[in-house]
Design a protein around this motif. Structure first.
Motif, PDB file in Angstrom:
ATOM      1  N   VAL A  79       0.857  -1.181   0.000  1.00  0.00           N
ATOM      2  CA  VAL A  79       0.000   0.000   0.000  1.00  0.00           C
ATOM      3  C   VAL A  79       0.891   1.227   0.000  1.00  0.00           C
ATOM      4  CG1 VAL A  79      -1.758   1.273   1.272  1.00  0.00           C
ATOM      5  CG2 VAL A  79      -1.812  -1.227   1.232  1.00  0.00           C
ATOM      6  N   ASN A  81       0.973   5.227   0.412  1.00  0.00           N
ATOM      7  CA  ASN A  81       0.192   6.324   0.953  1.00  0.00           C
ATOM      8  C   ASN A  81       0.257   7.486  -0.027  1.00  0.00           C
ATOM      9  OD1 ASN A  81      -1.175   8.108   2.508  1.00  0.00           O
ATOM     10  ND2 ASN A  81       0.116   7.880   4.329  1.00  0.00           N
ATOM     11  N   ARG A  82      -0.897   7.893  -0.589  1.00  0.00           N
ATOM     12  CA  ARG A  82      -0.923   8.938  -1.614  1.00  0.00           C
ATOM     13  C   ARG A  82      -0.645  10.316  -1.024  1.00  0.00           C
ATOM     14  NH1 ARG A  82      -5.016   7.919  -6.445  1.00  0.00           N
ATOM     15  NH2 ARG A  82      -4.476   5.773  -6.820  1.00  0.00           N
ATOM     16  N   ARG A  83      -1.046  10.557   0.207  1.00  0.00           N
ATOM     17  CA  ARG A  83      -0.819  11.878   0.794  1.00  0.00           C
ATOM     18  C   ARG A  83       0.657  12.183   0.921  1.00  0.00           C
ATOM     19  NH1 ARG A  83      -4.453  11.160   5.730  1.00  0.00           N
ATOM     20  NH2 ARG A  83      -6.046  10.056   4.610  1.00  0.00           N
ATOM     21  N   LYS A  84       1.469  11.233   1.354  1.00  0.00           N
ATOM     22  CA  LYS A  84       2.907  11.454   1.475  1.00  0.00           C
ATOM     23  C   LYS A  84       3.547  11.682   0.119  1.00  0.00           C
ATOM     24  CE  LYS A  84       4.324   9.219   5.699  1.00  0.00           C
ATOM     25  NZ  LYS A  84       5.171   8.195   6.281  1.00  0.00           N
ATOM     26  N   ARG A  85       3.097  10.992  -0.871  1.00  0.00           N
ATOM     27  CA  ARG A  85       3.686  11.111  -2.197  1.00  0.00           C
ATOM     28  C   ARG A  85       3.337  12.459  -2.819  1.00  0.00           C
ATOM     29  NH1 ARG A  85       2.276   6.635  -6.419  1.00  0.00           N
ATOM     30  NH2 ARG A  85       0.929   8.243  -7.172  1.00  0.00           N
TER      31      ARG A  85
END
Length: 88
Positions: A79, A81-85
Motif C-alpha cells: 500500500v 500512501n498517496r498523501r505522502k507522495r
C-alpha cells in the motif's frame, strides 16, 4: 619452377621408408578413430544416465509437486500512501 613445399618436406626415396610412413599414417588414423569412439561412447553413456535420472525424478517426485488448479493466484502488494507522495 620448384614447389615451395619441397623446401620443408622431401619425401623419402626408399620404398621401405615410404611403406613405414604409410603404415604410421594408418596407425595414427586408426588410433584417432578409436579415441573418438571412446569419447563418443562416454558422451552417449552420460546422456543416457542423465535421461534415466531425470525420468526417475519425474516419476518419484511428480505426485508431490502437483497443485490443484482452483483458479486462485497468490500475489503480494504494498500500500502506497498517496498523501505522502503528493506532498513531496
Amino acid at each position: 619452377m620448384q614447389d615451395p613445399w619441397q623446401r620443408f618436406y622431401q619425401p623419402p626415396t626408399s620404398p621401405l621408408a615410404r611403406l613405414g610412413l604409410v603404415l604410421l599414417g594408418i596407425g595414427i588414423l586408426a588410433l584417432s578413430f578409436l579415441l573418438g569412439l571412446v569419447f563418443l561412447a562416454i558422451a552417449v553413456g552420460m546422456a543416457v544416465i542423465g535421461f534415466v535420472v531425470l525420468t526417475v525424478r519425474r516419476w518419484l517426485g511428480g505426485s508431490r509437486s502437483r497443485k490443484s488448479d482452483d483458479g486462485l493466484i497468490d500475489v503480494e502488494y504494498r500500500v502506497v500512501n498517496r498523501r505522502k507522495r503528493d506532498e513531496d
